[in-house]
Design a protein around this motif. Structure first.
Motif, PDB file in Angstrom:
ATOM      1  N   UNK A  19       0.780  -1.227   0.000  1.00 20.77           N
ATOM      2  CA  UNK A  19       0.000   0.000   0.000  1.00 20.77           C
ATOM      3  C   UNK A  19       0.816   1.283   0.000  1.00 20.77           C
ATOM      4  N   UNK A  20       2.117   1.183   0.186  1.00 19.46           N
ATOM      5  CA  UNK A  20       2.969   2.365   0.189  1.00 19.46           C
ATOM      6  C   UNK A  20       3.547   2.588  -1.210  1.00 19.46           C
ATOM      7  N   UNK A  21       3.528   3.826  -1.721  1.00 16.03           N
ATOM      8  CA  UNK A  21       4.023   4.084  -3.083  1.00 16.03           C
ATOM      9  C   UNK A  21       5.490   3.714  -3.299  1.00 16.03           C
ATOM     10  N   UNK A  22       6.342   3.936  -2.314  1.00 16.34           N
ATOM     11  CA  UNK A  22       7.760   3.590  -2.471  1.00 16.34           C
ATOM     12  C   UNK A  22       7.922   2.082  -2.523  1.00 16.34           C
ATOM     13  N   UNK A  23       7.260   1.376  -1.610  1.00 17.00           N
ATOM     14  CA  UNK A  23       7.368  -0.089  -1.608  1.00 17.00           C
ATOM     15  C   UNK A  23       6.768  -0.679  -2.876  1.00 17.00           C
ATOM     16  N   UNK A  24       5.671  -0.114  -3.339  1.00 11.21           N
ATOM     17  CA  UNK A  24       5.059  -0.601  -4.576  1.00 11.21           C
ATOM     18  C   UNK A  24       6.011  -0.390  -5.756  1.00 11.21           C
ATOM     19  N   UNK A  25       6.699   0.741  -5.783  1.00  8.25           N
ATOM     20  CA  UNK A  25       7.681   0.996  -6.846  1.00  8.25           C
ATOM     21  C   UNK A  25       8.824  -0.019  -6.777  1.00  8.25           C
ATOM     22  N   UNK A  26       9.260  -0.370  -5.565  1.00  6.63           N
ATOM     23  CA  UNK A  26      10.318  -1.378  -5.422  1.00  6.63           C
ATOM     24  C   UNK A  26       9.841  -2.743  -5.919  1.00  6.63           C
ATOM     25  N   UNK A  27       8.609  -3.100  -5.593  1.00  8.29           N
ATOM     26  CA  UNK A  27       8.048  -4.379  -6.045  1.00  8.29           C
ATOM     27  C   UNK A  27       7.934  -4.392  -7.566  1.00  8.29           C
ATOM     28  N   UNK A  28       7.477  -3.303  -8.140  1.00  6.30           N
ATOM     29  CA  UNK A  28       7.383  -3.228  -9.606  1.00  6.30           C
ATOM     30  C   UNK A  28       8.754  -3.355 -10.250  1.00  6.30           C
ATOM     31  N   UNK A  47      18.449   6.675   3.118  1.00  5.55           N
ATOM     32  CA  UNK A  47      18.866   5.272   3.259  1.00  5.55           C
ATOM     33  C   UNK A  47      18.135   4.571   4.401  1.00  5.55           C
ATOM     34  N   UNK A  48      17.955   5.266   5.542  1.00  5.38           N
ATOM     35  CA  UNK A  48      17.271   4.640   6.681  1.00  5.38           C
ATOM     36  C   UNK A  48      15.808   4.353   6.348  1.00  5.38           C
ATOM     37  N   UNK A  49      15.176   5.243   5.603  1.00 10.53           N
ATOM     38  CA  UNK A  49      13.787   5.032   5.192  1.00 10.53           C
ATOM     39  C   UNK A  49      13.702   3.863   4.223  1.00 10.53           C
ATOM     40  N   UNK A  50      14.652   3.798   3.308  1.00  9.29           N
ATOM     41  CA  UNK A  50      14.677   2.698   2.345  1.00  9.29           C
ATOM     42  C   UNK A  50      14.872   1.363   3.060  1.00  9.29           C
ATOM     43  N   UNK A  51      15.745   1.333   4.049  1.00  4.46           N
ATOM     44  CA  UNK A  51      15.950   0.109   4.834  1.00  4.46           C
ATOM     45  C   UNK A  51      14.655  -0.331   5.508  1.00  4.46           C
ATOM     46  N   UNK A  52      13.901   0.628   6.010  1.00  2.51           N
ATOM     47  CA  UNK A  52      12.621   0.320   6.643  1.00  2.51           C
ATOM     48  C   UNK A  52      11.638  -0.249   5.623  1.00  2.51           C
ATOM     49  N   UNK A  53      11.599   0.315   4.415  1.00  2.00           N
ATOM     50  CA  UNK A  53      10.717  -0.209   3.369  1.00  2.00           C
ATOM     51  C   UNK A  53      11.083  -1.654   3.033  1.00  2.00           C
ATOM     52  N   UNK A  54      12.383  -1.934   2.886  1.00  2.00           N
ATOM     53  CA  UNK A  54      12.822  -3.304   2.589  1.00  2.00           C
ATOM     54  C   UNK A  54      12.441  -4.254   3.714  1.00  2.00           C
ATOM     55  N   UNK A  55      12.577  -3.812   4.961  1.00  2.00           N
ATOM     56  CA  UNK A  55      12.221  -4.647   6.109  1.00  2.00           C
ATOM     57  C   UNK A  55      10.739  -5.009   6.078  1.00  2.00           C
ATOM     58  N   UNK A  56       9.898  -4.035   5.794  1.00  2.00           N
ATOM     59  CA  UNK A  56       8.453  -4.287   5.740  1.00  2.00           C
ATOM     60  C   UNK A  56       8.124  -5.277   4.632  1.00  2.00           C
TER      61      UNK A  56
END
Length: 98
Positions: A19-28, A47-56
């Motif tokens: 549901x998060x736009x950044x995570x959805x972009x990573x999945x795509x 970088x810290x935010x990106x690490x959190x997205x990858x963790x989720x």
């Protein structure tokens, strides 16, 4: 790193992660390119935010992480997601005409 077992995956966690736009972009990106570095080009978040997205994404069972030296490479667990939630990933990836 611990990868969630197939039985541990929860639809709410998967939908939250997607549901998060950044995570959805990573999945795509992973769906199109396959394996992706933990700090891919074109992703403009700290970088810290990106690490959190990858963790989720990892904890929801959407990605798998592989270490290659100092690098961490992420892949989409497409087959497992399709087996657990048939059609979900295809529908999410088809959004916006993709």
């Amino acid at each position: 790193m611990r990868q969630p077992d197939h039985a541990d995956r929860d639809l709410a966690a998967v939908l939250h992660a997607l549901g998060d736009p950044v995570r959805l972009a990573l999945v795509r990106r992973m769906a199109e390119d396959g394996e992706t570095a933990c700090s891919p080009d074109g992703v403009d978040v700290p970088r810290s935010t990106l690490s959190n997205h990858w963790r989720i994404l990892r904890e929801a069972g959407i990605t798998q992480t592989r270490r290659a030296g100092k690098a961490r490479l992420m892949t989409l667990r497409r087959a497992e997601l399709d087996a657990r939630f048939p059609g979900l990933l295809a529908a999410v990836l088809a959004e916006d005409g993709r």
